[in-house]
Motif scaffolding. Structure first.
Motif, PDB file in Angstrom:
ATOM      1  N   ALA A 236       5.792  11.873  -4.049  1.00  0.00           N
ATOM      2  CA  ALA A 236       5.523  11.533  -2.656  1.00  0.00           C
ATOM      3  C   ALA A 236       4.079  11.064  -2.593  1.00  0.00           C
ATOM      4  O   ALA A 236       3.209  11.634  -3.245  1.00  0.00           O
ATOM      5  N   LYS A 237       3.844  10.011  -1.839  1.00  0.00           N
ATOM      6  CA  LYS A 237       2.487   9.512  -1.654  1.00  0.00           C
ATOM      7  C   LYS A 237       2.061   9.756  -0.215  1.00  0.00           C
ATOM      8  O   LYS A 237       2.760   9.386   0.718  1.00  0.00           O
ATOM      9  N   TYR A 238       0.907  10.408  -0.067  1.00  0.00           N
ATOM     10  CA  TYR A 238       0.333  10.686   1.241  1.00  0.00           C
ATOM     11  C   TYR A 238      -1.072  10.094   1.290  1.00  0.00           C
ATOM     12  O   TYR A 238      -1.703   9.870   0.254  1.00  0.00           O
ATOM     13  N   GLN A 239      -1.567   9.890   2.511  1.00  0.00           N
ATOM     14  CA  GLN A 239      -2.955   9.489   2.672  1.00  0.00           C
ATOM     15  C   GLN A 239      -3.607  10.331   3.762  1.00  0.00           C
ATOM     16  O   GLN A 239      -2.988  10.676   4.765  1.00  0.00           O
ATOM     17  N   ALA A 240      -4.867  10.662   3.496  1.00  0.00           N
ATOM     18  CA  ALA A 240      -5.677  11.408   4.448  1.00  0.00           C
ATOM     19  C   ALA A 240      -6.954  10.616   4.667  1.00  0.00           C
ATOM     20  O   ALA A 240      -7.813  10.555   3.780  1.00  0.00           O
TER      21      ALA A 240
ATOM     22  N   ALA B 156      -5.782   8.438  -0.745  1.00  0.00           N
ATOM     23  CA  ALA B 156      -4.366   8.585  -1.071  1.00  0.00           C
ATOM     24  C   ALA B 156      -4.163   9.374  -2.354  1.00  0.00           C
ATOM     25  O   ALA B 156      -4.933   9.233  -3.311  1.00  0.00           O
ATOM     26  N   TYR B 157      -3.121  10.198  -2.367  1.00  0.00           N
ATOM     27  CA  TYR B 157      -2.753  10.965  -3.551  1.00  0.00           C
ATOM     28  C   TYR B 157      -1.245  10.908  -3.760  1.00  0.00           C
ATOM     29  O   TYR B 157      -0.475  10.862  -2.795  1.00  0.00           O
ATOM     30  N   LEU B 158      -0.859  10.941  -5.034  1.00  0.00           N
ATOM     31  CA  LEU B 158       0.532  11.142  -5.400  1.00  0.00           C
ATOM     32  C   LEU B 158       0.762  12.629  -5.608  1.00  0.00           C
ATOM     33  O   LEU B 158      -0.008  13.285  -6.312  1.00  0.00           O
ATOM     34  N   VAL B 159       1.812  13.160  -5.009  1.00  0.00           N
ATOM     35  CA  VAL B 159       2.190  14.556  -5.235  1.00  0.00           C
ATOM     36  C   VAL B 159       3.392  14.561  -6.172  1.00  0.00           C
ATOM     37  O   VAL B 159       4.424  13.943  -5.876  1.00  0.00           O
ATOM     38  N   VAL B 160       3.242  15.220  -7.311  1.00  0.00           N
ATOM     39  CA  VAL B 160       4.265  15.248  -8.357  1.00  0.00           C
ATOM     40  C   VAL B 160       4.542  16.691  -8.713  1.00  0.00           C
ATOM     41  O   VAL B 160       3.622  17.518  -8.777  1.00  0.00           O
TER      42      VAL B 160
ATOM     43  N   ARG C  88      -2.724  -2.121  -9.491  1.00  0.00           N
ATOM     44  CA  ARG C  88      -2.133  -3.299 -10.147  1.00  0.00           C
ATOM     45  C   ARG C  88      -0.997  -2.929 -11.091  1.00  0.00           C
ATOM     46  O   ARG C  88      -0.065  -3.700 -11.287  1.00  0.00           O
ATOM     47  N   THR C  89      -1.069  -1.735 -11.697  1.00  0.00           N
ATOM     48  CA  THR C  89      -0.090  -1.361 -12.707  1.00  0.00           C
ATOM     49  C   THR C  89       0.806  -0.196 -12.312  1.00  0.00           C
ATOM     50  O   THR C  89       1.761   0.116 -13.027  1.00  0.00           O
ATOM     51  N   GLY C  90       0.498   0.463 -11.214  1.00  0.00           N
ATOM     52  CA  GLY C  90       1.275   1.629 -10.805  1.00  0.00           C
ATOM     53  C   GLY C  90       1.434   1.701  -9.303  1.00  0.00           C
ATOM     54  O   GLY C  90       1.405   0.686  -8.606  1.00  0.00           O
ATOM     55  N   ILE C  91       1.601   2.910  -8.796  1.00  0.00           N
ATOM     56  CA  ILE C  91       1.755   3.126  -7.355  1.00  0.00           C
ATOM     57  C   ILE C  91       0.432   2.914  -6.641  1.00  0.00           C
ATOM     58  O   ILE C  91       0.366   2.390  -5.539  1.00  0.00           O
ATOM     59  N   GLY C  92      -0.642   3.323  -7.289  1.00  0.00           N
ATOM     60  CA  GLY C  92      -1.967   3.246  -6.693  1.00  0.00           C
ATOM     61  C   GLY C  92      -2.305   4.500  -5.917  1.00  0.00           C
ATOM     62  O   GLY C  92      -1.581   4.884  -4.993  1.00  0.00           O
ATOM     63  N   SER C  93      -3.373   5.188  -6.335  1.00  0.00           N
ATOM     64  CA  SER C  93      -3.800   6.381  -5.613  1.00  0.00           C
ATOM     65  C   SER C  93      -5.186   6.792  -6.083  1.00  0.00           C
ATOM     66  O   SER C  93      -5.712   6.263  -7.059  1.00  0.00           O
ATOM     67  N   ASP C  94      -5.759   7.752  -5.358  1.00  0.00           N
ATOM     68  CA  ASP C  94      -7.057   8.317  -5.717  1.00  0.00           C
ATOM     69  C   ASP C  94      -6.915   9.562  -6.574  1.00  0.00           C
ATOM     70  O   ASP C  94      -7.888  10.294  -6.781  1.00  0.00           O
TER      71      ASP C  94
END
Length: 282
Positions: free
Chosen positions: A6-10, A14-18, A37-43
């Motif tokens: 799940a991807k959330y942003q605050a 942004a973070y991916l939760v796995v 560019r190569t993935g979902i993109g997150s911090d």
């Protein structure tokens, strides 16, 4: 291999939760997934929940460069909202354990806000850590590139270096954060590197930040940075105990106790959910 996420942003952070069962994902894969560019993109990637003996839930926080963070305020708020969305918590207070300590949290679904009691801020050089004698690291001059800047340092489970903009005679800008941020992050005084905040006091109840995040780079918002910078400003007598931190991504409200226990409250929004395809299975 496919992994649910799940991807959330605050506030634009942004973070991916796995799920914690996927913690064996390697550094290269973390970097790929966090790259826009190569993935979902997150911090960063949040692995959890785990179930430690001394807290309701456990969380590991991995930066985009593959290093592990002790604590992240926005990451924690995102993880707490994720727990609520998964029906693992309700609106009661619960605890989350990170490498930077155990925090108390509560979700306010109607307001789309999450409150996290982040713990006690310390300005002690040994705890942060900052090299040199035991002391509170407040308003110290250090050389950064061709400049001399005045810094105050703190820890709230992870290290922070705050630059007061009045001492530079300029406004906090993205360009300045990108110029001095990496130099301060890797400064020889900081054996564990440091998050860096460029702080401008607007009035007794408001401060403005530009942020360079350790392991992630320039970012529009940071929860732990907000807590640390607000605590430094309060320790120096520049702001009141209840204030708003204003960042490019939005605002966080901060409450500081007489013992410098800091509570932050801010919004979290879900972006998307899906399946991550790791390189090994692509």
């Amino acid at each position: 291999m496919e992994i649910s996420f799940a991807k959330y942003q605050a506030l634009g952070n942004a973070y991916l939760v796995v799920d914690a069962s996927a913690m064996e994902i390697g550094t290269d894969e973390i970097r790929r997934l966090c790259d826009f560019r190569t993935g979902i993109g997150s911090d960063g990637v949040l692995f959890g929940p785990t179930y430690p003996d001394d807290a309701d839930f456990g969380l590991r926080i991995i930066n985009p460069d593959g290093s592990e963070a002790e604590k992240s305020g926005n990451g924690l708020r995102i993880f707490c909202q994720y727990l609520y969305d998964q029906k693992l918590v309700g609106t009661q207070v619960f605890t989350v354990k990170t490498r930077g300590g155990i925090v108390r949290a509560r979700v306010f679904p109607e307001q789309q806000l999450v409150e996290v009691s982040m713990g006690q801020v310390s300005f002690d050089a040994v705890q942060i850590p900052v090299l040199g004698p035991a002391r509170e690291v407040l308003l110290e001059e250090i050389a950064v590139g061709q400049r001399s800047v005045q810094v105050s340092c703190a820890t709230i489970g992870n290290p922070h270096c705050v630059v007061l903009m009045d001492t530079l005679g300029t406004e906090p800008t993205e360009a300045l954060a990108r110029e001095l941020g990496p130099l301060l992050e890797h400064h020889p005084l900081f054996p564990n590197r440091s998050n860096v905040q460029f702080l401008r006091v607007l009035d007794r109840q408001n401060i403005q930040l530009e942020i360079w995040e350790r392991g992630a780079g320039y970012t529009h918002a940071s929860g732990s940075s907000s807590c640390a910078a607000a605590a430094v400003a309060h320790r120096l007598g520049l702001v009141d105990a209840n204030l708003t931190v204003r960042m490019r991504g939005g605002d966080i409200t901060i409450a500081i106790s007489p013992e410098f226990e800091v509570t932050m409250t801010g919004p979290v929004l879900v972006v998307c959910r899906g399946e991550l395809v790791t390189r090994e299975s692509a």
